[in-house]
Design an enzyme around this catalytic site. Structure first.
Site, PDB file in Angstrom:
ATOM      1  N   HIS A  72      36.772 -65.806 -28.447  1.00  0.00           N
ATOM      2  CA  HIS A  72      37.571 -64.892 -29.270  1.00  0.00           C
ATOM      3  C   HIS A  72      38.420 -64.034 -28.361  1.00  0.00           C
ATOM      4  O   HIS A  72      37.917 -63.264 -27.561  1.00  0.00           O
ATOM      5  CB  HIS A  72      36.660 -64.017 -30.140  1.00  0.00           C
ATOM      6  CG  HIS A  72      36.287 -64.678 -31.418  1.00  0.00           C
ATOM      7  ND1 HIS A  72      36.061 -64.007 -32.585  1.00  0.00           N
ATOM      8  CD2 HIS A  72      36.120 -65.983 -31.706  1.00  0.00           C
ATOM      9  CE1 HIS A  72      35.776 -64.869 -33.539  1.00  0.00           C
ATOM     10  NE2 HIS A  72      35.784 -66.073 -33.032  1.00  0.00           N
ATOM     11  N   TYR A 200      37.090 -55.592 -38.133  1.00  0.00           N
ATOM     12  CA  TYR A 200      36.357 -54.323 -38.213  1.00  0.00           C
ATOM     13  C   TYR A 200      37.150 -53.433 -39.159  1.00  0.00           C
ATOM     14  O   TYR A 200      38.305 -53.109 -38.866  1.00  0.00           O
ATOM     15  CB  TYR A 200      36.285 -53.650 -36.842  1.00  0.00           C
ATOM     16  CG  TYR A 200      35.322 -54.295 -35.865  1.00  0.00           C
ATOM     17  CD1 TYR A 200      34.013 -53.839 -35.756  1.00  0.00           C
ATOM     18  CD2 TYR A 200      35.715 -55.348 -35.043  1.00  0.00           C
ATOM     19  CE1 TYR A 200      33.112 -54.415 -34.854  1.00  0.00           C
ATOM     20  CE2 TYR A 200      34.832 -55.933 -34.144  1.00  0.00           C
ATOM     21  CZ  TYR A 200      33.530 -55.452 -34.065  1.00  0.00           C
ATOM     22  OH  TYR A 200      32.651 -56.028 -33.176  1.00  0.00           O
ATOM     23  N   PRO A 292      25.407 -50.889 -33.776  1.00  0.00           N
ATOM     24  CA  PRO A 292      25.954 -52.231 -33.533  1.00  0.00           C
ATOM     25  C   PRO A 292      27.482 -52.323 -33.452  1.00  0.00           C
ATOM     26  O   PRO A 292      28.003 -53.330 -32.972  1.00  0.00           O
ATOM     27  CB  PRO A 292      25.428 -53.057 -34.722  1.00  0.00           C
ATOM     28  CG  PRO A 292      25.040 -52.064 -35.752  1.00  0.00           C
ATOM     29  CD  PRO A 292      24.668 -50.813 -35.034  1.00  0.00           C
ATOM     30  N   LYS A 296      27.402 -54.258 -28.551  1.00  0.00           N
ATOM     31  CA  LYS A 296      26.963 -54.019 -27.165  1.00  0.00           C
ATOM     32  C   LYS A 296      25.456 -54.194 -26.948  1.00  0.00           C
ATOM     33  O   LYS A 296      24.989 -54.220 -25.809  1.00  0.00           O
ATOM     34  CB  LYS A 296      27.371 -52.601 -26.719  1.00  0.00           C
ATOM     35  CG  LYS A 296      28.849 -52.428 -26.543  1.00  0.00           C
ATOM     36  CD  LYS A 296      29.371 -53.220 -25.362  1.00  0.00           C
ATOM     37  CE  LYS A 296      30.780 -53.706 -25.566  1.00  0.00           C
ATOM     38  NZ  LYS A 296      31.049 -55.057 -25.145  1.00  0.00           N
ATOM     39  N   TYR A 384      35.314 -53.660 -24.916  1.00  0.00           N
ATOM     40  CA  TYR A 384      34.821 -54.706 -25.821  1.00  0.00           C
ATOM     41  C   TYR A 384      34.449 -55.971 -25.050  1.00  0.00           C
ATOM     42  O   TYR A 384      33.396 -56.562 -25.289  1.00  0.00           O
ATOM     43  CB  TYR A 384      35.874 -55.016 -26.903  1.00  0.00           C
ATOM     44  CG  TYR A 384      35.258 -55.751 -28.083  1.00  0.00           C
ATOM     45  CD1 TYR A 384      34.827 -55.049 -29.212  1.00  0.00           C
ATOM     46  CD2 TYR A 384      35.083 -57.135 -28.065  1.00  0.00           C
ATOM     47  CE1 TYR A 384      34.243 -55.704 -30.285  1.00  0.00           C
ATOM     48  CE2 TYR A 384      34.497 -57.801 -29.128  1.00  0.00           C
ATOM     49  CZ  TYR A 384      34.080 -57.070 -30.236  1.00  0.00           C
ATOM     50  OH  TYR A 384      33.490 -57.732 -31.296  1.00  0.00           O
TER      51      TYR A 384
HETATM   52  P1  FAD Z   1      14.085 -57.601 -28.566  1.00  0.00           P
HETATM   53  O1  FAD Z   1      15.022 -58.642 -29.061  1.00  0.00           O
HETATM   54  O2  FAD Z   1      13.660 -56.525 -29.488  1.00  0.00           O
HETATM   55  O3  FAD Z   1      12.811 -58.355 -28.018  1.00  0.00           O
HETATM   56  C1  FAD Z   1      11.628 -57.689 -27.670  1.00  0.00           C
HETATM   57  C2  FAD Z   1      10.464 -58.621 -27.866  1.00  0.00           C
HETATM   58  O4  FAD Z   1       9.283 -57.963 -27.457  1.00  0.00           O
HETATM   59  C3  FAD Z   1      10.265 -59.019 -29.322  1.00  0.00           C
HETATM   60  O5  FAD Z   1      10.197 -60.424 -29.419  1.00  0.00           O
HETATM   61  C4  FAD Z   1       8.971 -58.332 -29.723  1.00  0.00           C
HETATM   62  O6  FAD Z   1       8.235 -59.080 -30.670  1.00  0.00           O
HETATM   63  C5  FAD Z   1       8.259 -58.227 -28.390  1.00  0.00           C
HETATM   64  N1  FAD Z   1       7.286 -57.121 -28.315  1.00  0.00           N
HETATM   65  C6  FAD Z   1       7.395 -55.882 -28.831  1.00  0.00           C
HETATM   66  N2  FAD Z   1       6.317 -55.146 -28.545  1.00  0.00           N
HETATM   67  C7  FAD Z   1       5.489 -55.943 -27.818  1.00  0.00           C
HETATM   68  C8  FAD Z   1       4.237 -55.753 -27.234  1.00  0.00           C
HETATM   69  N3  FAD Z   1       3.589 -54.579 -27.353  1.00  0.00           N
HETATM   70  N4  FAD Z   1       3.672 -56.763 -26.576  1.00  0.00           N
HETATM   71  C9  FAD Z   1       4.313 -57.957 -26.453  1.00  0.00           C
HETATM   72  N5  FAD Z   1       5.533 -58.199 -26.995  1.00  0.00           N
HETATM   73  C10 FAD Z   1       6.114 -57.196 -27.670  1.00  0.00           C
HETATM   74  N6  FAD Z   1      23.139 -56.332 -31.262  1.00  0.00           N
HETATM   75  C11 FAD Z   1      24.400 -56.727 -31.350  1.00  0.00           C
HETATM   76  O7  FAD Z   1      25.073 -56.799 -30.302  1.00  0.00           O
HETATM   77  N7  FAD Z   1      24.921 -57.097 -32.573  1.00  0.00           N
HETATM   78  C12 FAD Z   1      24.169 -57.055 -33.736  1.00  0.00           C
HETATM   79  O8  FAD Z   1      24.641 -57.390 -34.803  1.00  0.00           O
HETATM   80  C13 FAD Z   1      22.854 -56.612 -33.676  1.00  0.00           C
HETATM   81  N8  FAD Z   1      22.080 -56.532 -34.800  1.00  0.00           N
HETATM   82  C14 FAD Z   1      20.781 -56.073 -34.685  1.00  0.00           C
HETATM   83  C15 FAD Z   1      19.970 -55.966 -35.826  1.00  0.00           C
HETATM   84  C16 FAD Z   1      18.652 -55.474 -35.731  1.00  0.00           C
HETATM   85  C17 FAD Z   1      17.781 -55.381 -36.969  1.00  0.00           C
HETATM   86  C18 FAD Z   1      18.150 -55.089 -34.463  1.00  0.00           C
HETATM   87  C19 FAD Z   1      16.734 -54.543 -34.338  1.00  0.00           C
HETATM   88  C20 FAD Z   1      18.971 -55.221 -33.340  1.00  0.00           C
HETATM   89  C21 FAD Z   1      20.286 -55.703 -33.430  1.00  0.00           C
HETATM   90  N9  FAD Z   1      21.112 -55.845 -32.307  1.00  0.00           N
HETATM   91  C22 FAD Z   1      22.384 -56.261 -32.397  1.00  0.00           C
HETATM   92  C23 FAD Z   1      20.679 -55.533 -31.000  1.00  0.00           C
HETATM   93  C24 FAD Z   1      20.228 -56.790 -30.230  1.00  0.00           C
HETATM   94  O9  FAD Z   1      19.689 -57.719 -31.127  1.00  0.00           O
HETATM   95  C25 FAD Z   1      19.226 -56.318 -29.221  1.00  0.00           C
HETATM   96  O10 FAD Z   1      19.930 -55.480 -28.313  1.00  0.00           O
HETATM   97  C26 FAD Z   1      18.535 -57.451 -28.467  1.00  0.00           C
HETATM   98  O11 FAD Z   1      17.674 -58.134 -29.347  1.00  0.00           O
HETATM   99  C27 FAD Z   1      17.750 -56.872 -27.291  1.00  0.00           C
HETATM  100  O12 FAD Z   1      16.937 -57.847 -26.746  1.00  0.00           O
HETATM  101  P2  FAD Z   1      15.551 -57.467 -26.091  1.00  0.00           P
HETATM  102  O13 FAD Z   1      14.981 -58.759 -25.613  1.00  0.00           O
HETATM  103  O14 FAD Z   1      15.741 -56.354 -25.137  1.00  0.00           O
HETATM  104  O15 FAD Z   1      14.675 -56.872 -27.278  1.00  0.00           O
HETATM  105  C1  DHB Z   2      28.310 -59.036 -34.913  1.00  0.00           C
HETATM  106  C2  DHB Z   2      27.614 -57.875 -34.842  1.00  0.00           C
HETATM  107  C3  DHB Z   2      28.230 -56.741 -34.352  1.00  0.00           C
HETATM  108  O1  DHB Z   2      27.558 -55.596 -34.256  1.00  0.00           O
HETATM  109  C4  DHB Z   2      29.538 -56.766 -33.945  1.00  0.00           C
HETATM  110  O2  DHB Z   2      30.115 -55.629 -33.503  1.00  0.00           O
HETATM  111  C5  DHB Z   2      30.228 -57.935 -33.997  1.00  0.00           C
HETATM  112  C6  DHB Z   2      29.607 -59.079 -34.486  1.00  0.00           C
HETATM  113  C7  DHB Z   2      27.660 -60.255 -35.447  1.00  0.00           C
HETATM  114  O3  DHB Z   2      26.477 -60.201 -35.806  1.00  0.00           O
HETATM  115  O4  DHB Z   2      28.334 -61.277 -35.554  1.00  0.00           O
END
Ligand code: FAD
Ligand code: DHB
Length: 389
Positions: A72, A200, A292, A296, A384
């Site tokens: 994109h 957006y 979100p 980022k 971005y």
């Molecule tokens: P996580 O993906 O949270 O992974 C952490 C893992 O640790 C999980 O699998 C969990 O089960 C495990 N865990 C937790 N506690 C324990 C424990 N005590 N022992 C063992 N394992 C454990 N970002 C975007 O850029 N765009 C989006 O649209 C977006 N939507 C999101 C929607 C939601 C509902 C959420 C919660 C986040 C969203 N994010 C989005 C953010 C993005 O998904 C996260 O930044 C990303 O998942 C971070 O990855 P991570 O591996 O650090 O954490």
């Molecule tokens: C998506 C999520 C976001 O927060 C964003 O800024 C752009 C795209 C997505 O889930 O596709």
């Protein structure tokens, strides 16, 4: 059991770190609280910075991504009657790619399994011991049986609700937080995206985002009340509201269909400092959360992994500790800038309950400035596509 790096959490951060380290001959064990299917069922991020893509390549897990992702080069910003495009490619020479977090995680699990990586699922009571000593260990239970892993380092990749951050004493840990008075209701549908670029959109009814996963999978979000539950929103109500919040030319051609996933995420900015305590390193959502807007979340997790991975490799290969010693400082310097971008883009495009007529004029002036000023667009585009590591 003994390993070099014990990784708490099998989300994208933990898996990516494990995969990168394994390819450098550094042994890891990943402890995940849930099942693999549960982790793969979470629909989250969709936009990856080039830095993330490069890390996936370095981890040897980019084949499917390189084939299936979509580049994109820009995005549409809409605000009331105002609508314009920000051309990332022209302004920065770079772009982002669309490739879902679900796919990233699936590719990483497949690679970990193919290399015989150790991932323990359904772990309970994970506890980190002696993080500030020279000999940390982690205990956990599976099916009621307690296990112990001795290790050199612990990577806390267990997301916002994990235990790793809490392991750092309150006397050392400082947390910064901002809660927003709304959430995002997200819908995934097997319909063609309404536009080839993301939209957006700030409107008087609240924010909306049109995104996608592929040519027949769309992801849409609308700002919603924190008291809403996904069940409160029928598909019809969602589509009707979305159409009211995006420019008419897109509303008219929006293809609707049944939702295959519907969820609500509250919006939060959060940072914990420091991100290292002794031999424990926090990565990704365990250390910081962004609203979100601007995509980022997953991308800041990737920059943490980049710094930690390089620091650990330097330590194991040369015995030099400056990479891991500077981990917290370097990671935080980049994170605070991503926090600023996510916060300001959220402020720019959402409706806040306490906004008065003056606040609305300020918001409109901000959008007008962005529309008319190439330098402002360039600043937006740089943020971005992702600041350099
Ligand atoms: P996580 O993906 O949270 O992974 C952490 C893992 O640790 C999980 O699998 C969990 O089960 C495990 N865990 C937790 N506690 C324990 C424990 N005590 N022992 C063992 N394992 C454990 N970002 C975007 O850029 N765009 C989006 O649209 C977006 N939507 C999101 C929607 C939601 C509902 C959420 C919660 C986040 C969203 N994010 C989005 C953010 C993005 O998904 C996260 O930044 C990303 O998942 C971070 O990855 P991570 O591996 O650090 O954490
Ligand atoms: C998506 C999520 C976001 O927060 C964003 O800024 C752009 C795209 C997505 O889930 O596709």
């Amino acid at each position: 059991m003994r390993t070099q790096v014990a990784i708490i959490g099998g989300g994208p951060s933990g898996l990516l770190l494990s995969q990168l380290l394994h390819r450098k001959g550094i042994d890891t064990v990943v402890l995940e609280r849930k099942t693999k299917d549960y982790v793969l069922g979470r629909i989250r991020a969709g936009i990856l910075e080039v830095g993330f893509v490069n890390l996936m390549r370095e981890a040897g897990v980019a084949d499917r991504m390189d084939k299936e992702c979509f580049a994109h080069d820009g995005t549409v910003i809409s605000f009331g009657e105002t609508q314009f495009n920000i051309d990332f490619k022209e302004l920065t020479g770079s772009n982002v790619v669309v490739y879902g977090q679900t796919e990233v995680t699936r590719d990483l699990y497949e690679a970990r399994e193919a290399m015989g990586g150790q991932i323990v699922f359904n772990t309970e009571n994970v506890t980190i011991h002696g993080a500030d000593s020279d000999a940390p260990h982690v205990t956990y239970t599976v099916d009621g049986t307690e296990h112990r892993i001795d290790c050199d380092y612990v990577a806390g990749c267990d997301g916002f609700h994990g235990i790793s951050r809490q392991t750092i004493p309150l006397s050392i840990r400082k947390e910064y937080e901002k809660l927003y008075p709304f959430g995002w209701l997200g819908v995934l549908s097997e319909t063609p995206p309404v536009n080839d670029e993301l939209i957006y959109s700030g409107s008087e009814r609240g924010f909306a985002l049109c995104s996608m996963r592929n040519e027949n999978l769309s992801r849409y979000y609308i700002q919603c009340s924190l008291s809403d539950a996904p069940e409160d929103w029928t598909d019809d109500a969602f589509w009707t509201e979305l159409k009211r919040r995006i420019p008419a030319e897109y509303a008219d051609k929006l293809v609707t269909g049944p939702s295959i996933e519907k969820s609500i995420a509250p919006l939060r900015s959060f940072v914990t400092e420091p991100m290292r305590w002794g031999r424990l390193f926090l990565c990704g959502d365990a250390a910081h959360i962004v609203p979100p807007t601007g995509a980022k979340g997953l991308n800041t997790a990737a920059s943490d992994i980049h710094y930690l991975y390089n620091g650990l490799v330097q330590m194991y290969e040369t015995g030099k500790s400056d990479g891991i010693d500077q981990y917290s400082e370097k990671a935080l310097a980049r994170i605070w800038k991503a926090e600023r971008f996510s916060w300001s883009t959220t402020n720019l495009l959402h409706r806040f309950p306490d906004q008065n007529a003056f606040d609305l004029k300020m918001q409109k002036a901000d959008v007008d400035f962005l529309r008319g000023n190439r330098e402002a667009q360039s600043v937006f585009a740089q943020n971005y596509v992702g600041l350099p590591y």
